[in-house]
Design a protein around this motif. Structure first.
Motif, PDB file in Angstrom:
ATOM      1  N   TRP A  14     -11.967  35.083   7.055  1.00  0.00           N
ATOM      2  CA  TRP A  14     -11.640  36.359   6.420  1.00  0.00           C
ATOM      3  C   TRP A  14     -12.815  37.333   6.381  1.00  0.00           C
ATOM      4  O   TRP A  14     -12.736  38.385   5.761  1.00  0.00           O
ATOM      5  CB  TRP A  14     -11.116  36.111   5.004  1.00  0.00           C
ATOM      6  CG  TRP A  14      -9.756  35.494   5.015  1.00  0.00           C
ATOM      7  CD1 TRP A  14      -9.459  34.167   5.143  1.00  0.00           C
ATOM      8  CD2 TRP A  14      -8.507  36.180   4.942  1.00  0.00           C
ATOM      9  NE1 TRP A  14      -8.097  33.981   5.159  1.00  0.00           N
ATOM     10  CE2 TRP A  14      -7.480  35.203   5.036  1.00  0.00           C
ATOM     11  CE3 TRP A  14      -8.149  37.514   4.810  1.00  0.00           C
ATOM     12  CZ2 TRP A  14      -6.139  35.525   4.995  1.00  0.00           C
ATOM     13  CZ3 TRP A  14      -6.796  37.854   4.764  1.00  0.00           C
ATOM     14  CH2 TRP A  14      -5.814  36.864   4.858  1.00  0.00           C
ATOM     15  N   TYR A  62      -4.551  44.040   9.945  1.00  0.00           N
ATOM     16  CA  TYR A  62      -3.536  42.997  10.031  1.00  0.00           C
ATOM     17  C   TYR A  62      -2.820  42.891   8.699  1.00  0.00           C
ATOM     18  O   TYR A  62      -3.418  43.104   7.636  1.00  0.00           O
ATOM     19  CB  TYR A  62      -4.177  41.659  10.400  1.00  0.00           C
ATOM     20  CG  TYR A  62      -4.796  41.679  11.784  1.00  0.00           C
ATOM     21  CD1 TYR A  62      -4.102  41.201  12.885  1.00  0.00           C
ATOM     22  CD2 TYR A  62      -6.070  42.220  11.983  1.00  0.00           C
ATOM     23  CE1 TYR A  62      -4.670  41.247  14.154  1.00  0.00           C
ATOM     24  CE2 TYR A  62      -6.635  42.276  13.249  1.00  0.00           C
ATOM     25  CZ  TYR A  62      -5.929  41.783  14.327  1.00  0.00           C
ATOM     26  OH  TYR A  62      -6.481  41.852  15.587  1.00  0.00           O
ATOM     27  N   ILE A  97       0.221  31.788   2.962  1.00  0.00           N
ATOM     28  CA  ILE A  97      -0.128  33.052   3.601  1.00  0.00           C
ATOM     29  C   ILE A  97       0.501  33.068   4.991  1.00  0.00           C
ATOM     30  O   ILE A  97       0.242  32.186   5.804  1.00  0.00           O
ATOM     31  CB  ILE A  97      -1.650  33.246   3.718  1.00  0.00           C
ATOM     32  CG1 ILE A  97      -2.305  33.221   2.334  1.00  0.00           C
ATOM     33  CG2 ILE A  97      -1.971  34.567   4.423  1.00  0.00           C
ATOM     34  CD1 ILE A  97      -3.817  33.377   2.373  1.00  0.00           C
ATOM     35  N   GLN A  98       1.334  34.076   5.243  1.00  0.00           N
ATOM     36  CA  GLN A  98       1.978  34.230   6.542  1.00  0.00           C
ATOM     37  C   GLN A  98       1.467  35.504   7.210  1.00  0.00           C
ATOM     38  O   GLN A  98       1.548  36.581   6.628  1.00  0.00           O
ATOM     39  CB  GLN A  98       3.495  34.305   6.388  1.00  0.00           C
ATOM     40  CG  GLN A  98       4.134  33.079   5.788  1.00  0.00           C
ATOM     41  CD  GLN A  98       5.630  33.248   5.582  1.00  0.00           C
ATOM     42  OE1 GLN A  98       6.146  34.360   5.640  1.00  0.00           O
ATOM     43  NE2 GLN A  98       6.321  32.153   5.352  1.00  0.00           N
ATOM     44  N   SER A  99       0.969  35.392   8.411  1.00  0.00           N
ATOM     45  CA  SER A  99       0.527  36.568   9.155  1.00  0.00           C
ATOM     46  C   SER A  99       1.727  37.262   9.766  1.00  0.00           C
ATOM     47  O   SER A  99       2.551  36.639  10.439  1.00  0.00           O
ATOM     48  CB  SER A  99      -0.455  36.167  10.255  1.00  0.00           C
ATOM     49  OG  SER A  99      -0.785  37.292  11.053  1.00  0.00           O
ATOM     50  N   ARG A 100       1.835  38.577   9.548  1.00  0.00           N
ATOM     51  CA  ARG A 100       2.888  39.368  10.169  1.00  0.00           C
ATOM     52  C   ARG A 100       2.395  40.095  11.418  1.00  0.00           C
ATOM     53  O   ARG A 100       3.165  40.756  12.088  1.00  0.00           O
ATOM     54  CB  ARG A 100       3.456  40.372   9.158  1.00  0.00           C
ATOM     55  CG  ARG A 100       4.163  39.706   7.981  1.00  0.00           C
ATOM     56  CD  ARG A 100       5.313  38.840   8.466  1.00  0.00           C
ATOM     57  NE  ARG A 100       5.952  38.115   7.398  1.00  0.00           N
ATOM     58  CZ  ARG A 100       7.005  38.551   6.703  1.00  0.00           C
ATOM     59  NH1 ARG A 100       7.512  39.746   6.967  1.00  0.00           N
ATOM     60  NH2 ARG A 100       7.530  37.818   5.754  1.00  0.00           N
ATOM     61  N   GLY A 101       1.090  40.010  11.682  1.00  0.00           N
ATOM     62  CA  GLY A 101       0.570  40.576  12.903  1.00  0.00           C
ATOM     63  C   GLY A 101      -0.272  41.823  12.696  1.00  0.00           C
ATOM     64  O   GLY A 101      -0.529  42.271  11.579  1.00  0.00           O
ATOM     65  N   LYS A 102      -0.677  42.397  13.806  1.00  0.00           N
ATOM     66  CA  LYS A 102      -1.560  43.553  13.831  1.00  0.00           C
ATOM     67  C   LYS A 102      -0.770  44.836  13.611  1.00  0.00           C
ATOM     68  O   LYS A 102       0.324  45.006  14.160  1.00  0.00           O
ATOM     69  CB  LYS A 102      -2.278  43.605  15.183  1.00  0.00           C
ATOM     70  CG  LYS A 102      -3.332  44.694  15.313  1.00  0.00           C
ATOM     71  CD  LYS A 102      -3.999  44.617  16.678  1.00  0.00           C
ATOM     72  CE  LYS A 102      -5.056  45.693  16.850  1.00  0.00           C
ATOM     73  NZ  LYS A 102      -5.693  45.611  18.186  1.00  0.00           N
ATOM     74  N   THR A 120       7.947  41.735  11.622  1.00  0.00           N
ATOM     75  CA  THR A 120       7.118  40.931  12.526  1.00  0.00           C
ATOM     76  C   THR A 120       7.385  41.363  13.960  1.00  0.00           C
ATOM     77  O   THR A 120       8.450  41.073  14.489  1.00  0.00           O
ATOM     78  CB  THR A 120       7.412  39.431  12.365  1.00  0.00           C
ATOM     79  OG1 THR A 120       7.243  39.062  10.993  1.00  0.00           O
ATOM     80  CG2 THR A 120       6.456  38.602  13.208  1.00  0.00           C
ATOM     81  N   TYR A 167      -0.407  40.620   6.027  1.00  0.00           N
ATOM     82  CA  TYR A 167      -0.102  39.246   5.617  1.00  0.00           C
ATOM     83  C   TYR A 167       0.874  39.267   4.438  1.00  0.00           C
ATOM     84  O   TYR A 167       0.771  40.120   3.547  1.00  0.00           O
ATOM     85  CB  TYR A 167      -1.367  38.507   5.188  1.00  0.00           C
ATOM     86  CG  TYR A 167      -2.435  38.454   6.249  1.00  0.00           C
ATOM     87  CD1 TYR A 167      -2.506  37.404   7.146  1.00  0.00           C
ATOM     88  CD2 TYR A 167      -3.375  39.487   6.359  1.00  0.00           C
ATOM     89  CE1 TYR A 167      -3.485  37.363   8.131  1.00  0.00           C
ATOM     90  CE2 TYR A 167      -4.358  39.458   7.340  1.00  0.00           C
ATOM     91  CZ  TYR A 167      -4.407  38.394   8.224  1.00  0.00           C
ATOM     92  OH  TYR A 167      -5.375  38.375   9.193  1.00  0.00           O
TER      93      TYR A 167
END
Length: 301
Positions: free
Chosen positions: A229, A258, A272-277, A56, A260
């Protein structure tokens, strides 16, 4: 896109056959982030691999050309998952591709150092694929049990499945109508009795599509998320841990993506966790997932 070759994770590349088996493959540390082995076909007909780690924010730990000038420039429209097995000089790669109106079974052996093709074949399976928007293959083996199923999504929303026997003959065509809104899909589960895809729609929803291997059973669709989405033209997934999935969503309009971390699929309760671009520009026309003959099957649902 300018390509820069950097040192990568040996254990990951050995697992999918992208390094010769003579490489020094020390075990992956338990604390190391999971990675997605992102494949692509360039406009110039090359095949590439990039490892995207679920830090992250996300990081690219490796990039390398796998095969140079494998396909005619600008003609590959779709790619299924590609399997890479290692030999002394480099990888032996096989999988399905859609070129123009036809589906082909591709094979080549390449030199690891520079991606030069040592030998190759491109065998036409059949025509009528101009109207398809997705293709993928699921191969599951456990003990003496073995199955291979190939899937194709047609633009009118009909999802097809074929069983491919050990001689490469396609049998038992089954169709599942009702998916005209699906924009892209990626395989997240393989077991003896079913396959599961994660799919996003033009309206922004994210679903699982659960397809039993029994010919008489219908597909089971579950909503994961109801909105946001719609921007991704391609999804690429890889197993992470016992039940989890890493998911890359690629927006071809902005050449961005991105990452996830997705928990075991459980309808709208799915975590669902976003880890970023991703820290790269993705401008290749076709993206897919790399796997290997000894890879652990995904189990995201």
């Amino acid at each position: 896109m300018k390509r820069t070759l950097v040192t990568g994770t040996v254990a990951t590349l050995l697992a999918v056959g992208l390094l010769p088996t003579s490489a020094d493959a020390s075990p992956r540390a338990a604390t190391q982030a999971c990675e997605v082995n992102l494949g692509s076909v360039t406009a110039g007909g090359d095949q590439w691999t990039q490892l995207m780690a679920a830090t992250t924010p996300p990081t690219r730990t490796y990039e390398h050309i796998v095969g140079r000038d494998v396909y005619p420039d600008g003609q590959v429209r779709l790619s299924a998952t590609m399997t890479a097995d290692a030999n002394a000089a480099g990888p032996e790669v096989s999988g399905y591709l859609v070129i123009g109106d036809a589906l082909y079974k591709s094979f080549y052996a390449a030199n690891f150092a520079d991606g030069a093709i040592l030998r190759s074949s491109l065998n036409r399976v059949g025509g009528g694929w101009a109207g398809f928007t997705a293709v993928d293959q699921s191969t599951y083996a456990s003990g003496s049990f073995y199955r291979t199923n190939t899937y194709g999504l047609r633009s009118d929303g009909v999802l097809f499945r074929w069983t491919v026997d050990t001689q490469g003959v396609w049998r038992n065509k089954t169709s599942y109508p009702g998916f005209p809104a699906v924009k892209s899909m990626t395989l997240i589960s393989q077991t003896r009795t079913y396959d599961t895809f994660l799919a996003n729609t033009r309206g922004g929803a994210l679903y699982t599509i659960h397809i039993p291997t029994a010919a008489s059973a219908g597909a089971v669709v579950k909503l994961i998320r109801g909105s946001t989405w719609q921007g991704f033209e391609a999804l690429v997934a890889q197993r992470c841990g016992q039940y989890g999935t890493l998911l890359i969503g690629i927006d071809k309009d902005t050449k961005s993506a991105y990452l996830y971390a997705v928990g075991h699929a459980n309808g709208t309760a799915t975590v669902i966790q976003s880890r970023g671009k991703l820290p790269v520009s993705l401008d290749d026309p076709v993206y897919f997932h790399w796997t290997g003959p000894a890879a652990t099957p995904p189990y995201g649902e």
